[in-house]
Design a protein around this motif. Structure first.
Motif, PDB file in Angstrom:
ATOM      1  N   LYS A  56       0.831  -1.213   0.000  1.00 52.00           N
ATOM      2  CA  LYS A  56       0.000   0.000   0.000  1.00 52.00           C
ATOM      3  C   LYS A  56       0.862   1.259   0.000  1.00 52.00           C
ATOM      4  O   LYS A  56       0.528   2.271  -0.632  1.00 52.00           O
ATOM      5  CB  LYS A  56      -0.953  -0.020   1.188  1.00 52.00           C
ATOM      6  CG  LYS A  56      -2.110  -1.009   1.018  1.00 52.00           C
ATOM      7  CD  LYS A  56      -3.073  -0.950   2.179  1.00 52.00           C
ATOM      8  CE  LYS A  56      -4.349  -1.731   1.862  1.00 52.00           C
ATOM      9  NZ  LYS A  56      -4.124  -3.127   1.526  1.00 52.00           N
ATOM     10  N   LEU A  57       1.991   1.225   0.707  1.00 53.99           N
ATOM     11  CA  LEU A  57       2.904   2.364   0.697  1.00 53.99           C
ATOM     12  C   LEU A  57       3.492   2.587  -0.696  1.00 53.99           C
ATOM     13  O   LEU A  57       3.664   3.725  -1.142  1.00 53.99           O
ATOM     14  CB  LEU A  57       4.036   2.151   1.707  1.00 53.99           C
ATOM     15  CG  LEU A  57       3.710   2.424   3.171  1.00 53.99           C
ATOM     16  CD1 LEU A  57       4.801   1.866   4.080  1.00 53.99           C
ATOM     17  CD2 LEU A  57       3.532   3.923   3.414  1.00 53.99           C
ATOM     18  N   SER A  58       3.786   1.499  -1.398  1.00 56.81           N
ATOM     19  CA  SER A  58       4.364   1.620  -2.740  1.00 56.81           C
ATOM     20  C   SER A  58       3.381   2.295  -3.689  1.00 56.81           C
ATOM     21  O   SER A  58       3.769   3.128  -4.520  1.00 56.81           O
ATOM     22  CB  SER A  58       4.777   0.251  -3.278  1.00 56.81           C
ATOM     23  OG  SER A  58       3.650  -0.522  -3.644  1.00 56.81           O
ATOM     24  N   LYS A  59       2.108   1.953  -3.576  1.00 57.84           N
ATOM     25  CA  LYS A  59       1.086   2.586  -4.411  1.00 57.84           C
ATOM     26  C   LYS A  59       0.844   4.029  -3.982  1.00 57.84           C
ATOM     27  O   LYS A  59       0.623   4.910  -4.826  1.00 57.84           O
ATOM     28  CB  LYS A  59      -0.213   1.787  -4.331  1.00 57.84           C
ATOM     29  CG  LYS A  59      -0.106   0.391  -4.940  1.00 57.84           C
ATOM     30  CD  LYS A  59      -1.376  -0.410  -4.729  1.00 57.84           C
ATOM     31  CE  LYS A  59      -1.245  -1.809  -5.333  1.00 57.84           C
ATOM     32  NZ  LYS A  59      -2.448  -2.649  -5.074  1.00 57.84           N
ATOM     33  N   PHE A  60       0.889   4.270  -2.693  1.00 56.15           N
ATOM     34  CA  PHE A  60       0.653   5.614  -2.155  1.00 56.15           C
ATOM     35  C   PHE A  60       1.741   6.586  -2.617  1.00 56.15           C
ATOM     36  O   PHE A  60       1.454   7.729  -2.971  1.00 56.15           O
ATOM     37  CB  PHE A  60       0.617   5.546  -0.628  1.00 56.15           C
ATOM     38  CG  PHE A  60       0.262   6.833   0.052  1.00 56.15           C
ATOM     39  CD1 PHE A  60      -1.060   7.239   0.141  1.00 56.15           C
ATOM     40  CD2 PHE A  60       1.247   7.634   0.620  1.00 56.15           C
ATOM     41  CE1 PHE A  60      -1.402   8.435   0.775  1.00 56.15           C
ATOM     42  CE2 PHE A  60       0.919   8.818   1.257  1.00 56.15           C
ATOM     43  CZ  PHE A  60      -0.413   9.221   1.333  1.00 56.15           C
ATOM     44  N   HIS A  61       2.994   6.134  -2.634  1.00 57.04           N
ATOM     45  CA  HIS A  61       4.119   7.001  -2.975  1.00 57.04           C
ATOM     46  C   HIS A  61       4.604   6.836  -4.417  1.00 57.04           C
ATOM     47  O   HIS A  61       5.428   7.627  -4.886  1.00 57.04           O
ATOM     48  CB  HIS A  61       5.296   6.743  -2.030  1.00 57.04           C
ATOM     49  CG  HIS A  61       5.091   7.277  -0.645  1.00 57.04           C
ATOM     50  ND1 HIS A  61       4.791   8.594  -0.385  1.00 57.04           N
ATOM     51  CD2 HIS A  61       5.158   6.657   0.570  1.00 57.04           C
ATOM     52  CE1 HIS A  61       4.673   8.775   0.925  1.00 57.04           C
ATOM     53  NE2 HIS A  61       4.896   7.624   1.523  1.00 57.04           N
ATOM     54  N   GLU A  65       7.744  -1.513  -3.987  1.00 56.97           N
ATOM     55  CA  GLU A  65       7.675  -1.984  -2.605  1.00 56.97           C
ATOM     56  C   GLU A  65       8.990  -2.609  -2.160  1.00 56.97           C
ATOM     57  O   GLU A  65       9.257  -2.733  -0.965  1.00 56.97           O
ATOM     58  CB  GLU A  65       6.523  -2.962  -2.422  1.00 56.97           C
ATOM     59  CG  GLU A  65       6.581  -4.209  -3.254  1.00 56.97           C
ATOM     60  CD  GLU A  65       5.295  -5.016  -3.115  1.00 56.97           C
ATOM     61  OE1 GLU A  65       5.193  -5.816  -2.154  1.00 56.97           O
ATOM     62  OE2 GLU A  65       4.401  -4.836  -3.950  1.00 56.97           O
ATOM     63  N   GLU A 183       4.720  16.281   6.001  1.00 54.70           N
ATOM     64  CA  GLU A 183       3.294  16.359   5.684  1.00 54.70           C
ATOM     65  C   GLU A 183       2.593  17.544   6.334  1.00 54.70           C
ATOM     66  O   GLU A 183       1.477  17.893   5.961  1.00 54.70           O
ATOM     67  CB  GLU A 183       2.594  15.059   6.090  1.00 54.70           C
ATOM     68  CG  GLU A 183       2.875  13.889   5.166  1.00 54.70           C
ATOM     69  CD  GLU A 183       4.225  13.245   5.427  1.00 54.70           C
ATOM     70  OE1 GLU A 183       4.879  13.625   6.429  1.00 54.70           O
ATOM     71  OE2 GLU A 183       4.626  12.367   4.648  1.00 54.70           O
ATOM     72  N   GLU A 254      -1.969   0.862   7.319  1.00 54.46           N
ATOM     73  CA  GLU A 254      -2.754   0.683   6.098  1.00 54.46           C
ATOM     74  C   GLU A 254      -3.983   1.583   6.101  1.00 54.46           C
ATOM     75  O   GLU A 254      -4.323   2.195   5.087  1.00 54.46           O
ATOM     76  CB  GLU A 254      -3.166  -0.784   5.962  1.00 54.46           C
ATOM     77  CG  GLU A 254      -1.998  -1.722   5.652  1.00 54.46           C
ATOM     78  CD  GLU A 254      -2.469  -3.135   5.387  1.00 54.46           C
ATOM     79  OE1 GLU A 254      -3.483  -3.288   4.685  1.00 54.46           O
ATOM     80  OE2 GLU A 254      -1.822  -4.084   5.876  1.00 54.46           O
ATOM     81  N   LEU A 257      -3.311   5.491   5.441  1.00 53.94           N
ATOM     82  CA  LEU A 257      -3.045   5.947   4.076  1.00 53.94           C
ATOM     83  C   LEU A 257      -4.305   6.363   3.332  1.00 53.94           C
ATOM     84  O   LEU A 257      -4.224   7.034   2.301  1.00 53.94           O
ATOM     85  CB  LEU A 257      -2.304   4.853   3.297  1.00 53.94           C
ATOM     86  CG  LEU A 257      -0.909   4.502   3.826  1.00 53.94           C
ATOM     87  CD1 LEU A 257      -0.315   3.349   3.038  1.00 53.94           C
ATOM     88  CD2 LEU A 257       0.014   5.717   3.776  1.00 53.94           C
ATOM     89  N   SER A 258      -5.456   5.998   3.855  1.00 55.22           N
ATOM     90  CA  SER A 258      -6.728   6.403   3.238  1.00 55.22           C
ATOM     91  C   SER A 258      -7.250   7.720   3.800  1.00 55.22           C
ATOM     92  O   SER A 258      -8.246   8.259   3.292  1.00 55.22           O
ATOM     93  CB  SER A 258      -7.794   5.302   3.454  1.00 55.22           C
ATOM     94  OG  SER A 258      -7.389   4.086   2.861  1.00 55.22           O
ATOM     95  N   THR A 260      -6.925  10.879   3.557  1.00 57.60           N
ATOM     96  CA  THR A 260      -6.468  12.060   2.804  1.00 57.60           C
ATOM     97  C   THR A 260      -7.166  13.346   3.253  1.00 57.60           C
ATOM     98  O   THR A 260      -6.539  14.402   3.342  1.00 57.60           O
ATOM     99  CB  THR A 260      -6.692  11.844   1.300  1.00 57.60           C
ATOM    100  OG1 THR A 260      -8.055  11.479   1.070  1.00 57.60           O
ATOM    101  CG2 THR A 260      -5.783  10.736   0.772  1.00 57.60           C
TER     102      THR A 260
END
Length: 362
Positions: A56-61, A65, A183, A254, A257-258, A260
């Motif tokens: 999930k971090l790989s998709k987020f950033h 991964e 952030e 996890e 990350l949602s 936002t």
């Protein structure tokens, strides 16, 4: 052992804690629900690779991964990357986060310091730093850069960071870039090297991030690093304990990350309250530095400010308010302080107490 950081509400009788830089909006509802939901699986060992979270971090950033490693908070990863590299010579910016020095000393590393100057607002000039390194004739193997810096709160733009990191690549200096407060900035991407790492494929950079501050998850302990050098990550994995990230922490990460909208609301709050608090502190006679994050760095310039019974830290603590004295940072004394930014009602309560102390000279 003396406590070195903010947030020491366990040995102090405190009603209001302004010493720890945690998101004042509190743990997001979705994160709290995820933690509660994960309790049912606590009879199992957590995934030692944090595979789902890393995915999930790989998709987020937008990174692979395979470049991500998770840890028991950012501090855990600081010690791990230092243990993996075992530098003999390292450079630290001063003042900056205390854990860097502690980790380096644990591997018997010799440390040099580049001291920021009060008369320059404790701002870091990249060109001056490069010149200083060249003139030092020391073959540094590692450097830590906190961006935005803690405790000063000033951030360096990505373009200036690229200049410095390219210099380090040429001179074979491994860089740990700490973006744990990124952030909270108004324009976080303008100050982050994340996109640069993906484009330039730097292998001499370890980018440090954490859930601790922005998602108010200090008690959960969850951080992560991003590095393009697979060998470094393999070394870290060989050193770390296998279950250092609990299943509760992984579930919390996890879910975070949602969040936002939560993060956007945080930035709006920070922008408004940072300006408010800076203005109020300045009007009370404090020297306020150009903090850009979720905390404010200032100096007490009262003539009696260093007298033991007049230290603002003790005066506020007598009112059950904890602030962060910066007297244990290199280059600073007991007249320098860092406070976090909270919501308006709490900030006004803090200011009322502060004004009472200043008026009565207690």
């Amino acid at each position: 052992m003396e406590y070195q950081h903010g947030g020491d509400i366990y040995t102090n009788h405190v009603k209001i804690d302004y010493s720890a830089n945690i998101n004042p909006l509190g743990v997001p509802k979705g994160v709290a629900e995820a933690i509660c939901g994960a309790v049912a699986d606590c009879d199992r060992y957590p995934d030692s690779q944090s595979a789902s979270l890393r995915n999930k971090l790989s998709k987020f950033h937008g990174v692979s991964e395979n470049t991500i490693v998770c840890g028991n908070g950012a501090a855990d990863l600081i010690f791990q990357v230092v243990s993996a590299r075992k530098p003999k010579e390292a450079l630290l910016i001063a003042p900056s986060f205390l854990e860097y020095e502690q980790a380096l000393r644990a591997v018997s590393c010799h440390i040099s310091y580049y001291d920021l100057k009060a008369e320059e607002g404790f701002l870091l000039n990249v060109e001056n730093l490069i010149s200083w390194i060249q003139e030092s004739n020391i073959r540094f193997q590692m450097i830590f850069l906190c961006n935005p810096n803690n405790p000063t709160g000033f951030a360096i733009t990505r373009e200036r960071m690229e200049v410095f990191l390219e210099f380090c690549r040429t001179n074979r200096i491994f860089c740990v870039v700490d973006e744990c407060f990124n952030e909270f900035l108004e324009e976080p991407k303008r100050y982050s090297i994340l996109d640069s790492m993906s484009c330039l494929e730097w292998k001499h950079v370890f980018l440090l991030k954490a859930f601790t501050k922005i998602y108010a998850m200090a008690g959960i302990r969850l951080g992560y690093g991003i590095c393009n050098d697979g060998k470094i990550l393999e070394q870290i994995h060989s050193l770390r304990q296998p279950w250092s990230i609990s299943s509760l922490a992984q579930a919390a990460g996890e879910a975070a990350l949602s969040e936002t909208e939560y993060v956007e609301n945080t930035r709006k709050l920070m922008r408004k309250e940072r300006d408010f608090m800076k203005g109020q502190l300045s009007s009370l006679g404090f020297h306020v530095f150009d903090s850009m994050a979720n905390y404010i760095f200032f100096k007490d310039e009262r003539p009696e400010a260093l007298a033991q019974d007049k230290l603002l830290y003790h005066q506020m603590l007598s009112k059950q308010v904890l602030i962060r004295s910066c007297g244990n940072y290199r280059g600073l004394d007991g007249t320098y302080y860092r406070i976090c930014i909270k919501q308006r009602a709490e900030n006004e309560e803090f200011l009322t107490i502060l004004k009472t102390i200043l008026e009565k000279g207690e």
